[in-house]
Motif scaffolding. Structure first.
Motif, PDB file in Angstrom:
ATOM      1  N   THR A  96      -6.670  -6.041  -6.740  1.00 45.32           N
ATOM      2  CA  THR A  96      -7.263  -6.391  -5.457  1.00 45.32           C
ATOM      3  C   THR A  96      -6.373  -5.815  -4.368  1.00 45.32           C
ATOM      4  O   THR A  96      -5.162  -6.075  -4.343  1.00 45.32           O
ATOM      5  N   GLY A  97      -6.960  -5.008  -3.512  1.00 46.07           N
ATOM      6  CA  GLY A  97      -6.180  -4.377  -2.457  1.00 46.07           C
ATOM      7  C   GLY A  97      -6.509  -4.957  -1.099  1.00 46.07           C
ATOM      8  O   GLY A  97      -7.649  -5.314  -0.822  1.00 46.07           O
ATOM      9  N   LEU A  98      -5.491  -5.060  -0.279  1.00 44.36           N
ATOM     10  CA  LEU A  98      -5.705  -5.516   1.095  1.00 44.36           C
ATOM     11  C   LEU A  98      -4.755  -4.772   2.021  1.00 44.36           C
ATOM     12  O   LEU A  98      -3.631  -4.426   1.655  1.00 44.36           O
ATOM     13  N   THR A  99      -5.252  -4.512   3.199  1.00 46.84           N
ATOM     14  CA  THR A  99      -4.468  -3.817   4.220  1.00 46.84           C
ATOM     15  C   THR A  99      -4.328  -4.726   5.426  1.00 46.84           C
ATOM     16  O   THR A  99      -5.305  -5.318   5.874  1.00 46.84           O
ATOM     17  N   ALA A 110       2.479  -2.129   9.557  1.00 51.46           N
ATOM     18  CA  ALA A 110       1.301  -1.961   8.708  1.00 51.46           C
ATOM     19  C   ALA A 110       1.731  -1.862   7.244  1.00 51.46           C
ATOM     20  O   ALA A 110       2.746  -1.230   6.920  1.00 51.46           O
ATOM     21  N   ILE A 111       0.956  -2.467   6.370  1.00 56.33           N
ATOM     22  CA  ILE A 111       1.280  -2.460   4.949  1.00 56.33           C
ATOM     23  C   ILE A 111      -0.011  -2.472   4.128  1.00 56.33           C
ATOM     24  O   ILE A 111      -1.014  -3.069   4.538  1.00 56.33           O
ATOM     25  N   SER A 112       0.029  -1.777   3.027  1.00 58.99           N
ATOM     26  CA  SER A 112      -1.091  -1.768   2.081  1.00 58.99           C
ATOM     27  C   SER A 112      -0.612  -2.454   0.803  1.00 58.99           C
ATOM     28  O   SER A 112       0.216  -1.914   0.068  1.00 58.99           O
ATOM     29  N   VAL A 113      -1.119  -3.665   0.582  1.00 55.49           N
ATOM     30  CA  VAL A 113      -0.647  -4.496  -0.528  1.00 55.49           C
ATOM     31  C   VAL A 113      -1.663  -4.438  -1.663  1.00 55.49           C
ATOM     32  O   VAL A 113      -2.868  -4.533  -1.435  1.00 55.49           O
ATOM     33  N   THR A 114      -1.157  -4.298  -2.877  1.00 55.50           N
ATOM     34  CA  THR A 114      -2.008  -4.281  -4.062  1.00 55.50           C
ATOM     35  C   THR A 114      -1.706  -5.503  -4.913  1.00 55.50           C
ATOM     36  O   THR A 114      -0.545  -5.728  -5.293  1.00 55.50           O
ATOM     37  N   GLY A 115      -2.723  -6.289  -5.183  1.00 57.56           N
ATOM     38  CA  GLY A 115      -2.581  -7.414  -6.097  1.00 57.56           C
ATOM     39  C   GLY A 115      -2.722  -6.929  -7.526  1.00 57.56           C
ATOM     40  O   GLY A 115      -3.709  -6.268  -7.877  1.00 57.56           O
ATOM     41  N   ILE A 116      -1.742  -7.217  -8.377  1.00 62.11           N
ATOM     42  CA  ILE A 116      -1.704  -6.677  -9.735  1.00 62.11           C
ATOM     43  C   ILE A 116      -1.513  -7.794 -10.756  1.00 62.11           C
ATOM     44  O   ILE A 116      -0.912  -8.831 -10.455  1.00 62.11           O
ATOM     45  N   VAL A 162       7.755 -14.208   4.869  1.00 64.19           N
ATOM     46  CA  VAL A 162       7.038 -13.302   5.763  1.00 64.19           C
ATOM     47  C   VAL A 162       5.565 -13.686   5.777  1.00 64.19           C
ATOM     48  O   VAL A 162       5.082 -14.390   4.883  1.00 64.19           O
ATOM     49  N   GLN A 163       4.876 -13.202   6.776  1.00 60.93           N
ATOM     50  CA  GLN A 163       3.433 -13.422   6.868  1.00 60.93           C
ATOM     51  C   GLN A 163       2.709 -12.083   6.783  1.00 60.93           C
ATOM     52  O   GLN A 163       3.155 -11.086   7.364  1.00 60.93           O
ATOM     53  N   VAL A 164       1.613 -12.093   6.053  1.00 61.68           N
ATOM     54  CA  VAL A 164       0.725 -10.927   6.006  1.00 61.68           C
ATOM     55  C   VAL A 164      -0.551 -11.297   6.735  1.00 61.68           C
ATOM     56  O   VAL A 164      -1.249 -12.247   6.353  1.00 61.68           O
ATOM     57  N   ASN A 197       7.090   3.480   2.920  1.00 56.47           N
ATOM     58  CA  ASN A 197       6.840   2.843   4.211  1.00 56.47           C
ATOM     59  C   ASN A 197       5.452   2.214   4.287  1.00 56.47           C
ATOM     60  O   ASN A 197       5.030   1.764   5.360  1.00 56.47           O
ATOM     61  N   GLN A 198       4.742   2.188   3.158  1.00 58.01           N
ATOM     62  CA  GLN A 198       3.359   1.714   3.193  1.00 58.01           C
ATOM     63  C   GLN A 198       3.045   0.644   2.156  1.00 58.01           C
ATOM     64  O   GLN A 198       2.266  -0.262   2.432  1.00 58.01           O
TER      65      GLN A 198
END
Length: 408
Positions: A96-99, A110-116, A162-164, A197-198
């Motif tokens: 599951t991906g979220l930006t 800015a960050i692109s997080v991947t749920g694995i 931290v907060q996303v 950085n992403q």
């Protein structure tokens, strides 16, 4: 072989032939230098391609599909089983991906997080995340691993909260406050270049819950046995998938790196092949002058019964010897330098206090090199072909010399 003896005899330097010998030597040096630089630069391009495959493509999925609907992938277990039977695929991973924006101490990034699925992909990230960080990450469902660049630029520490901030979309396009989830920094991910950085990693279930995925995952990530078949493979999978999905592959997200490598390889090969060709033109010049210088000797040989093929072969071999010496020296130096180029560059960097490749910009911080024997063979064949081709015109001029006019 009489032709070879004549070629060696013609190559001997006399005082009046010093200029011819200088041109001949310059052609030999040019061919050797061209072969040396060509093999070394092709090895560098091979090294970049190897690092691209080993570093970026070991973390970035070769392909992915993700659900068009907000519910996520339907019949996940059945689809995973179906893809496990596909011989083109090395592995399939739900994700599951979220930006969004990472917020800490008043800073946003800015960050692109991947749920694995943490246990399933442990081996994939073994070289990119330390063992201690991964253990800490796997034990806490609300933990987050961030890229090295994010970790450094925001001054984060392991254990920080931290907060996303995740943007929320609405059907009527009205503004809605972003959803916020609190996570704990568990470690650092090091891939190289801009990816540091992403990227971020979090637990699959936490990510799915954060964006309201009712199934277990938003999409599937694919690792292919042949990464360079990703374009065709992913379209085949996407078009035949029973659910409406979006599809993507690494050539869309990171393909510019591979395209740049191939472009530079082609330019290098063409440019340095032309350098070798220019060096071979010096063989033409030296042999033409040698033919003019040796007119009397050629005429005497013809009156003694020397055949045209003997005269032609003598001058062809004279040029081939120059090319062979240059190729041998250049290839030998390349075989010594290319496998050790990374160490040589490190010594130069430490001695001069400079940094050729910055890890903050490029996906590696050293100059890679990988020697492929097919590059060596092709270089030798091309250089020898050009060397032989350069001798044909002067050799034919030697054959056309008339004994009566030359001895007049």
């Amino acid at each position: 072989m009489l032709a070879l003896e004549l070629a060696q005899k013609f190559r001997k330097t006399r005082s009046q032939q010093r200029f011819i010998s200088f041109i001949s030597m310059s052609s030999t040096i040019g061919i050797g230098l061209g072969c040396f630089v060509l093999i070394v630069l092709l090895s560098v391009m091979n090294g970049f391609e190897k690092e691209l495959t080993g570093r970026i493509l070991s973390v970035v999925p070769h392909g992915e599909i993700y659900s068009k609907s907000e519910s996520g992938i339907e019949n996940l277990e059945a689809q995973l089983y179906r893809f496990s039977q596909d011989s083109r695929l090395a592995s399939v991973t739900p994700y599951t991906g979220l930006t969004g924006m990472l917020q800490s101490n008043g800073e946003l990034k800015a960050i692109s997080v991947t749920g694995i699925p943490v246990e399933q992909v442990a081996d994939k990230y073994a070289e990119r995340v330390s063992t201690q960080d991964w253990l800490r990450f796997s034990r806490q469902s609300n933990s987050l691993i961030v890229g090295k660049g994010i970790f450094s630029s925001m001054g984060l520490q392991v254990g920080d909260k931290v907060q996303v901030l995740i943007p929320q979309t609405t059907h009527d396009l009205t503004f809605k406050a972003p959803r916020s989830i609190t996570l704990e920094i568990a470690g650092v991910l090091s891939v190289g270049g801009e990816l540091d950085n992403q990227l971020g990693l979090m637990h699959l279930e936490t990510a799915s819950n954060a964006i309201g995925i009712s199934s277990k995952a938003q999409g599937l990530q694919f690792t292919l046995k042949d990464p360079f078949s990703a374009y065709d493979t992913m379209r085949d999978i996407g078009y035949s998938y029973p659910q409406a999905v979006y599809m993507s592959d690494w050539t869309r997200t990171q393909g510019h790196l591979y395209s740049d490598i191939q472009l530079v390889r082609a330019v290098v090969y063409i440019a340095l092949s032309l350098v070798i060709a220019v060096a071979c033109f010096n063989i033409v010049s030296s042999l033409v002058m040698a033919v003019r210088e040796k007119q009397a000797s050629i005429a005497i040989l013809k009156t003694m019964g020397a055949s045209d093929s003997l005269i032609r072969n003598a001058f062809v071999l004279q040029g081939v010897i120059n090319g062979f010496i240059g190729i041998t020296v250049g290839v030998t130096l390349a075989l010594l330098v290319a496998p050790n180029l990374s160490d040589i560059v490190r010594v130069i960097e430490s001695g001069l206090g400079v940094e050729i490749l910055s890890g903050d910009i490029y996906f590696i911080d050293f100059l890679p090199s990988s020697l492929h024997w097919q590059d060596v063979v092709v270089t030798i064949v091309v250089a020898m072909f050009l060397s032989v081709g350069a001798t044909l015109y002067p050799a034919q001029k030697a054959v056309n010399i008339s004994p009566t006019s030359a001895l007049h």
